[in-house]
Design an enzyme around this catalytic site. Structure first.
Site, PDB file in Angstrom:
ATOM      1  N   SER A  41       2.086  90.028  62.209  1.00 32.84           N
ATOM      2  CA  SER A  41       1.953  90.019  63.686  1.00 32.84           C
ATOM      3  C   SER A  41       2.267  88.815  64.101  1.00 32.84           C
ATOM      4  O   SER A  41       2.903  88.762  65.302  1.00 32.84           O
ATOM      5  CB  SER A  41       0.569  90.272  63.975  1.00 32.84           C
ATOM      6  N   ASP A 342      -4.905  85.462  71.739  1.00 34.28           N
ATOM      7  CA  ASP A 342      -5.733  86.769  71.518  1.00 34.28           C
ATOM      8  C   ASP A 342      -6.875  86.371  70.475  1.00 34.28           C
ATOM      9  O   ASP A 342      -7.473  87.362  70.164  1.00 34.28           O
ATOM     10  CB  ASP A 342      -4.999  87.812  71.584  1.00 34.28           C
ATOM     11  N   HIS A 345      -3.646  85.066  67.321  1.00 30.22           N
ATOM     12  CA  HIS A 345      -1.939  84.600  67.693  1.00 30.22           C
ATOM     13  C   HIS A 345      -1.842  83.937  68.789  1.00 30.22           C
ATOM     14  O   HIS A 345      -2.933  83.671  69.423  1.00 30.22           O
ATOM     15  CB  HIS A 345      -1.103  85.984  68.051  1.00 30.22           C
TER      16      HIS A 345
END
Length: 380
Positions: A41, A342, A345
């Site tokens: 991610s 978040d 990240h």
């Protein structure tokens, strides 16, 4: 990680270089005409949101993701750009499109194969150790198959010239394997036994890329886990000495350092096997910690370094019941002052600062001509 004392002129040179961002014309004079990105991610540019049934705590398919730069969500787990975007721009290449984007986008100058939740190890390896993964896991070996399939469909048996003029960013693999293991209450002593297998998996991928014709490969280490809001929320410690001067959990940073040391040593060994191939270690950990160290000078708020900009409340503005993008969750009004976006990240601004360090460090090693004094940047 040892601290350093920079002379005044070097300190200001570091700050100037951290603030510098330019196009390929000013930054490099080398021939890299395409970029291929693999990863999880941290590097995903929109693959996972195109996988049917993928369930995400961090809802990168909706606002406020992308609000700072793209003005819309793109599937990137940030309020804007990610490191892959900054690397592409530094080489005067367009942002990479997600491999699973079938809307007619161009892949002429590279592809992004990274998928959120991707592990370094195959699902079967982790299942044997009772470590669960997301059902849509696209691990490193599968992403390599995607890459080979893409090459076969675009250049067939004539791909080596393409790869000779390409940069491969292998991705910061291992982070998801370790997060899943820690979150499922595996002891650190056991998780450490996974590290050699993960390193071998990364090395096998490097060898496979070289066999395909790659000559420039960037292999990043992992971030300092103990500085991420999700780790701080999931693994609180009542001992004040468990935290460093920035509020990061020391033990998880030590674990990340252990992985990175082993990876760097392994890459030095494989470089000896392939002396004519440029294999560069990307010190994402060191770059991350550098922006913490110089946070006030770089515009970050020192009091929110380990807090998420977008989250559902709690001490670190993060909880596991309401992820960023949920209807009840809002983002901070000033994401450029935050490092954590978040919980797992980073913000566009944090990625920009990290990218500047990585780019200026790697380009000379790839035969490019960088801006500034890269020895200062690599001396943390």
């Amino acid at each position: 990680m040892a601290s350093i004392s920079l002379p005044n002129f070097s300190f200001f040179l570091l700050l100037i270089t951290l603030s510098f961002y330019s196009s390929c014309d000013a930054l490099t004079k080398c021939c890299i005409t395409s970029l291929f990105q693999l990863g999880d991610s941290i590097a995903d540019a929109g693959n996972v949101i195109r996988i049917p049934g993928a369930s995400l705590l961090a809802r990168a398919y909706g606002p406020p993701y992308g609000e700072t730069f793209f003005n819309k969500p793109t599937g990137r787990f940030s309020d804007g750009r990610i490191i892959a975007d900054y690397i592409a721009s530094s080489l005067n290449l367009p942002f990479l499109n997600a491999y699973l984007d079938k809307s007619g986008v161009s892949f002429s100058q590279g592809v992004n194969f990274a998928v959120a939740g991707a592990t370094a190890m195959n699902t079967s390896f982790l299942a044997e150790r009772n470590v669960g993964v997301v059902p849509y896991n696209v691990p490193l070996p599968t992403q390599l198959e995607w890459l080979k399939s893409h090459l076969q469909s675009t250049c067939g048996i004539h791909c080596k010239p393409t790869l000779r003029n390409s940069l491969i960013v292998l991705g910061e693999f291992g982070g998801v394997d370790y997060w899943n293991s820690f979150s499922q209450n595996k002891a650190e002593t056991e998780i450490r036994t996974y590290v050699p297998f993960i390193i071998d998996g990364i090395l096998n991928a490097v060898r496979e890329l070289i066999q395909l014709g790659s000559t420039r490969i960037l292999v990043p280490g992992v971030f300092p886990f103990g500085c991420l809001s999700a780790y701080l929320t999931r693994f609180p410690d009542t001992n004040p000495n468990a935290y460093d001067q920035y509020g990061c959990l020391r033990s998880y940073n030590r674990f990340a350092t252990y992985h990175n040391i082993e990876l760097k040593r392994a890459l030095e060994n494989i470089q000896c096997e392939f002396p004519h191939i440029n294999i560069v270690y990307g010190d994402y950990y060191g770059a991350f910690r550098t922006i913490f160290r110089f946070a006030p000078w770089l515009g970050f708020n020192p009091s929110t370094l380990v807090s998420a900009c977008c989250g559902g409340g709690g001490r670190y503005n993060f909880n596991f019941s309401a992820g960023c993008g949920s209807p009840s969750v809002s983002a901070c009004p000033n994401p450029a002052q935050y490092v954590n976006w978040d919980g797992l990240h980073l913000t566009d601004e944090a990625y920009r600062r990290i990218s500047n360090i990585i780019i200026n460090n790697m380009l000379p090693k790839f035969g490019c001509y960088g801006f500034g004094d890269s020895s200062v940047l690599s001396s943390y």
